[in-house]
Design a protein around this motif. Structure first.
Motif, PDB file in Angstrom:
ATOM      1  N   UNK A 263      36.925  34.725  29.119  1.00 50.07           N
ATOM      2  CA  UNK A 263      35.976  33.908  29.853  1.00 50.07           C
ATOM      3  C   UNK A 263      35.534  34.656  31.096  1.00 50.07           C
ATOM      4  N   UNK A 264      34.373  34.256  31.620  1.00 53.37           N
ATOM      5  CA  UNK A 264      34.015  34.776  32.939  1.00 53.37           C
ATOM      6  C   UNK A 264      34.686  33.876  33.972  1.00 53.37           C
ATOM      7  N   UNK A 265      34.892  34.416  35.161  1.00 58.69           N
ATOM      8  CA  UNK A 265      35.544  33.635  36.205  1.00 58.69           C
ATOM      9  C   UNK A 265      34.678  32.433  36.596  1.00 58.69           C
ATOM     10  N   UNK A 266      33.350  32.628  36.564  1.00 55.14           N
ATOM     11  CA  UNK A 266      32.470  31.565  37.048  1.00 55.14           C
ATOM     12  C   UNK A 266      32.267  30.448  36.045  1.00 55.14           C
ATOM     13  N   UNK A 267      32.602  30.677  34.764  1.00 55.63           N
ATOM     14  CA  UNK A 267      32.380  29.635  33.756  1.00 55.63           C
ATOM     15  C   UNK A 267      33.595  29.538  32.840  1.00 55.63           C
TER      16      UNK A 267
ATOM     17  N   UNK B 117      39.684  32.260  33.386  1.00 56.41           N
ATOM     18  CA  UNK B 117      39.819  33.685  33.127  1.00 56.41           C
ATOM     19  C   UNK B 117      41.151  34.201  33.639  1.00 56.41           C
ATOM     20  N   UNK B 118      41.802  35.029  32.827  1.00 58.64           N
ATOM     21  CA  UNK B 118      43.123  35.531  33.202  1.00 58.64           C
ATOM     22  C   UNK B 118      43.025  36.793  34.034  1.00 58.64           C
ATOM     23  N   UNK B 119      41.801  37.269  34.208  1.00 55.77           N
ATOM     24  CA  UNK B 119      41.617  38.486  34.984  1.00 55.77           C
ATOM     25  C   UNK B 119      40.572  38.236  36.048  1.00 55.77           C
ATOM     26  N   UNK B 120      40.630  39.000  37.128  1.00 57.15           N
ATOM     27  CA  UNK B 120      39.591  38.837  38.135  1.00 57.15           C
ATOM     28  C   UNK B 120      38.249  39.229  37.546  1.00 57.15           C
ATOM     29  N   UNK B 121      37.194  38.722  38.129  1.00 55.39           N
ATOM     30  CA  UNK B 121      35.868  39.016  37.629  1.00 55.39           C
ATOM     31  C   UNK B 121      35.615  40.507  37.687  1.00 55.39           C
ATOM     32  N   UNK B 122      35.236  41.062  36.549  1.00 60.75           N
ATOM     33  CA  UNK B 122      34.899  42.475  36.547  1.00 60.75           C
ATOM     34  C   UNK B 122      33.443  42.598  36.197  1.00 60.75           C
TER      35      UNK B 122
END
Lengths: 259, 402, 174
Positions: free
Chosen positions: A178-182, C122-127
């Protein structure tokens, strides 16, 4: 006589159990009490009912065979990260994958006129999906955005039955990336949220509008319906627009012209 | 004429038959649980459901069982609320059957949720505008009220609650079935729903399916335990079932006639009655013929007047027809597309706008649904064995007076 | 018969001591992984003992603020946790923060409490997985520390002193 001798011991056992339960209760409740005191501050930011987000779509400017808005939405909201499960047929994948926005091509039965338009959650003022959600997960925010709180969604899909625009999608599979924002996960329902993560960060456009503008069509216009000075309000004053399924009197936030 | 004192006793039949039956039911339940686990673990992509047809076969089973559950209580209500003496001895079993059927239906419904582990959320967060939320309250309340009602019927010490709980149960289940019908009736979105008739139609459907279930289970229980079931009493039940089957046909007729009168709804009517392929066949053959006309004939024709087997078969056919009716309401109602753009045809859309959605149920869904029926039957079988709900003899009153 | 009282008392004492021990979170082994951003920091957004015991309540409270009220700039953002606690995998990416041997499993495996957060989050920081990801650079600069963590993570400018104080429990006495 023996009964009287037994009684004190029973009392001791009860006392012991009672005190242990009390101690256990105190230990578990105490942190909670501290928590509520610590977080009693108030915030002044966030969604406000002084704003109502809406959209105007000009179907005359919408081009045949263009899917810029759909692709942009998929990318912005991490939908493009979902993959067809192994062993699933293509037709079923198309019927089960989430689609927040879709292109629809119409032909008038009488005149033969062809119209193209994007279709997404209409962000009604009186959303049927909010009315029917048993847990209140489907809700309308103060600023008019209709969305799903997926922490509370139990995946009953009643909102999907109720939506007059078939705007909602259910996630039928485990989501690996997933993306962090969604955020997105199996078993919950979701739909277009007018790029709420962008809106909350101060953006003035949605991903679909950006993509449509970039391609030069400019068919999508996002803005504040309650602000008379916004581009959207001005456009609505100039052009004659209508709601889809207006007879349902849901007062949608998304309006269409040339339809 | 002194009435022979009614003596209730636990149900005993030959051990191999009873335990064998329970084993078979347990096996079906286990298969159903495995299917539910499979669907929950992989996600609903393994089912035939999609974003177009979001409620599938499990919901058909669940709604069928829930509707039948409230109707199964009818017999008890006739005994206590309406004072029918022939029905009074049947009250306890009616209560047990109602609880069993509702439990079976709810298990299927809950296991088909996208997130069944969030049941706690469902019973702690309520949106009171949602008829679904009200249904959750009505279902749990039903268990409580019928439980107390059953206790009032069985336990002499609780006899004082009998009248009050009888009335409460009667009104509660009317509310419950109205709620179930309104799940569909309140939806403005779809042509096949959005109708006030859905609630009363579901009520009358519940009467019919509930009584059919009752007759079948009662006859089976008495046959297997070699107890006597009087013909006169059975005839009363049979005639009542006939009335309900006729009433269901009437409500269906009114529903479809009204839709046929409304130009806006011609599309969905044409779909169900004429060119929906599978759905049209199921409607005419399953719902109308097998579920309505043939049972009516078997229940009322003088050719079958003393035939118990005919009553049993007719009841089974009513249930099959009822299942098909709910299948059409739930599935065909979703499969038929919504008209977003009146006067225009949809040339293309990636989300199946304007086209009839495909739905073919998967095996897992079917297994889960069948497990629901098995759970209901298991609860009834165990309950009848453990509790004193079945009279030793249901011979006709006045049969042994000289 | 009377000797059982003694055993009961001893059992009660052990039980109470065990609970007291657990409640003070006297266990001091750190679950922070060496390759994560958190490894270089003094403490989390709250003192370690407090955050260990209460992080789920803090997150639950703030998620309501975020989702329902649209207040994004919260102290206890899950994305914030992941951004600090995810360990770099040496190949330019990150290990999933809830994977075996990573930060979350350090305590959660021992306590046998299963996590469902990362079924969706998300299990990872935004990349930077695509150039057209989110906002343009100028709009980025105006945002506060927590929000910036949501965006192009690798390019997030370092936090200012005030943001540091806001996000981290630098000192508790005010």
């Amino acid at each position: 006589m023996t009964g009287k001798k037994e009684q004190p011991q029973d009392m001791k056992r009860r006392e012991f159990i009672g005190k242990t339960v009390l101690a256990a209760g105190a230990v578990s409740v105490a942190p909670g009490i501290l928590l509520t005191v610590a977080n009693a501050k108030t915030e002044g930011e966030g969604a406000s009912s002084n704003i109502r987000w809406g959209m105007l779509i000009d179907s005359n400017k919408c081009v045949d065979n263009c899917t810029a808005c759909v692709d942009a939405c998929n990318q912005e909201n991490g939908i493009d990260l979902m993959q067809q499960p192994k062993g699933q047929g293509d037709e079923m994948w198309n019927a089960q994958r989430p689609q927040w926005i879709r292109k629809v091509k119409l032909r008038d039965r009488q005149t033969g006129e062809v119209t193209n338009l994007p279709m997404m959650c209409q962000h009604c003022e009186f959303p049927p999906c909010v009315d029917v959600c048993p847990t209140g997960a489907s809700f309308k925010r103060a600023d008019g955005i209709v969305m799903v709180d997926r922490h509370t969604c139990i995946g009953c899909r009643y909102c999907m039955m109720a939506c007059p625009y078939k705007a909602r999608s259910f996630i039928h599979q485990n989501v690996q990336e997933q993306t962090v924002r969604a955020p997105r996960g199996k078993g919950c329902v979701e739909s277009c949220n007018l790029c709420v993560h962008r809106v909350d960060s101060g953006a003035s456009t949605t991903a679909c509008q950006d993509a449509c503008d970039k391609d030069g069509h400019k068919a999508i216009l996002f803005g504040d319906l309650k602000d008379p000075e916004s581009q959207l309000s001005k456009a609505l004053k100039e052009k004659s627009s209508r709601q889809i399924r207006a007879d349902l009197e849901l007062n949608t936030g998304v309006r269409y012209t040339s339809l | 004429m002194p009435m022979k004192k009614l003596h209730y006793s636990e149900l005993w039949c030959s051990s191999p038959r009873y335990w064998g039956g329970l084993a078979a039911l347990t096996f079906i339940i286990l298969l159903g649980m495995a299917s539910a686990y499979y669907m929950e673990h992989s996600g609903h992509w393994v089912t035939g459901m999609s974003n177009q047809v979001v409620w599938g076969l499990p919901h058909v089973f669940a709604i069928f069982l829930i509707v039948a559950a409230s109707g199964a209580l009818n017999v008890a209500s006739i005994g206590s609320v309406f004072g029918g003496p022939l029905y009074k001895p049947l009250g306890r079993f009616s209560g047990l059957l109602a609880i069993g059927l509702l439990a079976g239906g709810l298990v299927v419904l809950l296991l088909d949720l996208g997130r069944p582990e969030r049941l706690i959320v469902a019973i702690t967060h309520f949106n009171f505008k949602s008829i679904f939320a009200w249904n959750i309250i009505l279902y749990t309340g039903f268990f409580t009220i019928v439980g107390i009602y059953l206790w009032a019927m069985i336990d002499r010490k609780a006899q004082k609650f009998y009248e009050a709980t009888g009335f409460a149960a009667f009104f509660w289940r009317l509310a419950l079935t109205t709620g179930t019908g309104s799940i569909f009736g309140f939806l403005v979105a779809r042509e096949a729903y959005d109708a006030a008739i859905m609630a009363p139609m579901f009520i009358i459907m519940s009467f019919s399916y509930g009584l059919a279930f009752f007759i079948i289970t009662l006859m089976s229980a008495y046959w297997w335990s070699s107890r006597e079931l009087g013909s006169h009493r059975l005839e009363k039940l049979k005639n009542l079932l006939g009335v309900f089957v006729g009433a269901v046909l009437y409500f269906s007729l009114v529903y479809h006639l009204t839709n046929l009168y409304i130009t806006q709804h011609h599309g969905v009517e044409r779909f169900i009655l004429l060119d929906g392929g599978f759905y049209t066949v199921m409607f005419w053959l399953g719902q109308v013929t097998i579920g309505g006309i043939i049972p009516l004939f078997m229940l009322y024709s003088p050719a079958f007047s003393d035939n118990r087997f005919a009553i049993a078969i007719a009841s089974v056919l009513v249930l099959i027809g009822g299942f098909v009716q709910i299948y059409i309401i739930v599935i065909a109602g979703q499969a038929y597309p919504m008209t977003l753009f009146p006067g225009k045809e949809v040339v293309s859309s990636s989300f199946y706008d304007g086209v009839v959605a495909a739905y073919s149920p998967s095996l897992a869904e079917g297994m889960l649904g069948l497990a629901g029926i098995a759970i209901a039957m298991t609860l009834v079988a165990v309950g009848a064995r453990v509790l004193k709900v079945l009279p030793e003899s249901l011979e006709d009153p006045g049969a042994d007076s000289a | 018969m009377h000797s059982s009282t003694g055993i009961l008392r001893a059992a009660g004492l052990i039980l109470a001591a065990g609970m007291a021990l657990l409640s003070t979170a006297a266990v001091s082994d750190s679950a922070v992984t060496p390759g994560s951003r958190a490894a270089g920091m003094e403490s989390c957004v709250a003192p370690t003992a407090e955050i260990r015991r209460n992080h789920m309540d803090y997150l639950k409270h703030d998620r309501i603020k975020v989702v329902h009220d649209g207040v994004r700039d919260v102290k206890n953002s899950l994305a914030g946790c992941v951004a600090c606690h995810a360990e770099k995998d040496g190949k330019g990416g990150y290990h999933p923060v809830n994977a075996d041997g990573q930060f979350c499993s350090g305590c959660h495996e021992y306590l046998a409490v299963s996590l469902t957060c990362f079924q969706c989050h998300s299990k990872q920081p935004e990349q930077k997985h695509s150039a057209a990801a989110s906002l343009s650079g100028e709009e980025n600069a105006g945002q506060s520390g927590a929000l910036r963590l949501l965006m192009e993570f690798d390019e997030a400018p370092p936090l200012s002193a005030e943001e540091m104080a806001q996000l981290h429990a630098v000192s508790r006495e005010e």
